[in-house]
Design an enzyme around this catalytic site. Sequence first.
Site, PDB file in Angstrom:
ATOM      1  N   ARG A  72      37.425 109.486  24.104  1.00 30.10           N
ATOM      2  CA  ARG A  72      38.869 109.058  24.228  1.00 30.10           C
ATOM      3  C   ARG A  72      39.460 109.783  25.400  1.00 30.10           C
ATOM      4  O   ARG A  72      40.137 109.255  26.174  1.00 30.10           O
ATOM      5  CB  ARG A  72      39.580 109.287  22.942  1.00 30.10           C
ATOM      6  CG  ARG A  72      39.114 108.671  21.901  1.00 30.10           C
ATOM      7  CD  ARG A  72      40.025 108.881  20.603  1.00 30.10           C
ATOM      8  NE  ARG A  72      39.927 110.025  19.710  1.00 30.10           N
ATOM      9  CZ  ARG A  72      39.095 110.349  18.808  1.00 30.10           C
ATOM     10  NH1 ARG A  72      38.361 109.607  18.282  1.00 30.10           N
ATOM     11  NH2 ARG A  72      38.976 111.441  18.381  1.00 30.10           N
ATOM     12  N   LYS A 162      58.201 108.854  21.083  1.00 25.78           N
ATOM     13  CA  LYS A 162      58.041 107.372  20.342  1.00 25.78           C
ATOM     14  C   LYS A 162      57.893 107.522  18.881  1.00 25.78           C
ATOM     15  O   LYS A 162      57.153 108.481  18.357  1.00 25.78           O
ATOM     16  CB  LYS A 162      57.174 106.645  21.343  1.00 25.78           C
ATOM     17  CG  LYS A 162      56.988 105.523  20.842  1.00 25.78           C
ATOM     18  CD  LYS A 162      55.638 104.652  21.139  1.00 25.78           C
ATOM     19  CE  LYS A 162      54.862 104.232  19.963  1.00 25.78           C
ATOM     20  NZ  LYS A 162      53.737 103.351  20.333  1.00 25.78           N
ATOM     21  N   GLU A 203      61.447 102.247  18.595  1.00 26.56           N
ATOM     22  CA  GLU A 203      60.789 101.130  18.601  1.00 26.56           C
ATOM     23  C   GLU A 203      60.749 100.421  17.258  1.00 26.56           C
ATOM     24  O   GLU A 203      59.998 100.790  16.355  1.00 26.56           O
ATOM     25  CB  GLU A 203      59.653 101.503  18.980  1.00 26.56           C
ATOM     26  CG  GLU A 203      58.412 100.228  19.247  1.00 26.56           C
ATOM     27  CD  GLU A 203      57.149 100.537  19.698  1.00 26.56           C
ATOM     28  OE1 GLU A 203      56.811 101.688  19.855  1.00 26.56           O
ATOM     29  OE2 GLU A 203      56.222  99.473  19.597  1.00 26.56           O
ATOM     30  N   LYS A 245      62.769 100.282  22.494  1.00 25.69           N
ATOM     31  CA  LYS A 245      61.447  99.599  22.826  1.00 25.69           C
ATOM     32  C   LYS A 245      61.308  98.361  21.874  1.00 25.69           C
ATOM     33  O   LYS A 245      60.700  98.670  20.887  1.00 25.69           O
ATOM     34  CB  LYS A 245      60.473 100.651  22.693  1.00 25.69           C
ATOM     35  CG  LYS A 245      58.879  99.843  22.763  1.00 25.69           C
ATOM     36  CD  LYS A 245      58.067 101.126  23.042  1.00 25.69           C
ATOM     37  CE  LYS A 245      56.349 100.528  23.006  1.00 25.69           C
ATOM     38  NZ  LYS A 245      55.637 101.245  23.756  1.00 25.69           N
TER      39      LYS A 245
HETATM   40  P1  13P Z   1      51.572  97.243  23.102  1.00 27.70           P
HETATM   41  O1  13P Z   1      52.135  96.962  24.348  1.00 27.70           O
HETATM   42  O2  13P Z   1      50.009  97.152  23.168  1.00 27.70           O
HETATM   43  O3  13P Z   1      52.283  96.377  22.055  1.00 27.70           O
HETATM   44  O4  13P Z   1      51.624  98.743  22.753  1.00 27.70           O
HETATM   45  C1  13P Z   1      52.965  99.288  22.825  1.00 27.70           C
HETATM   46  C2  13P Z   1      53.204 100.539  21.858  1.00 27.70           C
HETATM   47  O5  13P Z   1      53.268 101.463  22.249  1.00 27.70           O
HETATM   48  C3  13P Z   1      53.211 100.031  20.538  1.00 27.70           C
HETATM   49  O6  13P Z   1      54.052 100.895  19.715  1.00 27.70           O
END
Ligand code: 13P
Length: 365
Positions: A72, A162, A203, A245
């Site tokens: 990773r 996030k 988000e 987001k």
């Molecule tokens: P994706 O753009 O692959 O949807 O991932 C964005 C993300 O950080 C989801 O939490």
Amino acid sequence: MKIRRIFHSNDDGFFPESSSPELGTNMDKELLEKNANELVSPGRGILAADESNGTMSNRLESVGVEASSETRRAYRANLLSTEGYESSISGVILFDETIRQSMDNGTPIPEFLASRGVIPGIKVDTGAKDLAGRNGEKITEGLDGLRERCSEYFAMGARFAKWRAVIKIGDDIPSEACFSTNAHALARYSAICQEQGLVPIIEPEVLMAGDHTAERCYQVTAEILSRTFSECEIQGVHIPGALLKPNMIFAGVDCENQISREEVARMTVKCLNENVPSDLPGIVFLSGGQSDEDATAHLNLMNKMNVDHPWQLSYSYGRALQANALSEWALRNEQSDSSSRDAFSHRAKMNGLARSGDWDLSLES
Ligand code: 13P
């Protein structure tokens, strides 16, 4: 009172002087606004490289690479060493394991990013868990101990965070319980982050899975957005120091009536206009399973509209920035892989152009 500064002031506050910071008790609005605006500066957006160990391991294994902490790290270190991406990438979201790892030459990853003018960020939720008594619905957890973790991440160089809430559309869902618990948690997370000097990326992701129409996606997205911003108001979140987001508006993947790219752009902007405060500096979309090209094309269309949006419209893509880079890396699985870096560089440039509506299909070849 301002947060007690524990950082050098001449390097934009990225590096700690002390490894045992004291917890802040009040938000530094100026720092939050500066970093939120920097994250959505013209031509730039965010790379989401914060896949949990489980998700990243699955992605590596799906392309035939054995998953371990070292693979990773090696994959991400190669990606992050790509030349020149800072012109289209303003920040990178890291996972807890990655923020503690180093580049091949031993430089800690957050320090390496900051030295390139890229802001390190951190995923702070601990995942979407089953919502009690609600079959198939989720509530995102991670509020316990969040203040202390944010303080530690700030000391490690992170300047934004996030938290992803997951909203599924189905016959009788989302339920009131799903809307209210997730909106509340997003606002509590945001308030704690801001108190500790981290710009919260809020988000609430409405999933594409299902056979629902685009209109249903619109309704559900509108509801979770307005509920979340109401909670943010109640809890004193400083909107000019936060980012959103969201998903774009689509019909579910199994719906017979898919809408055009133009319609996705039009409905998404309308939904945001009706439900997002205009003093929010930026909206950074997730890609959510769209193809690379769709994710770029949709963003491009929104930025090309003949309208002055109140916020910057940008990206915080995971899969749509990394899918090709991961496949390329898997082909050779070497510490240093220029084809993987080229694939990432290309997608970053394409999305950077979509920030101003200057992307075109012909640029893909
Ligand atoms: P994706 O753009 O692959 O949807 O991932 C964005 C993300 O950080 C989801 O939490």
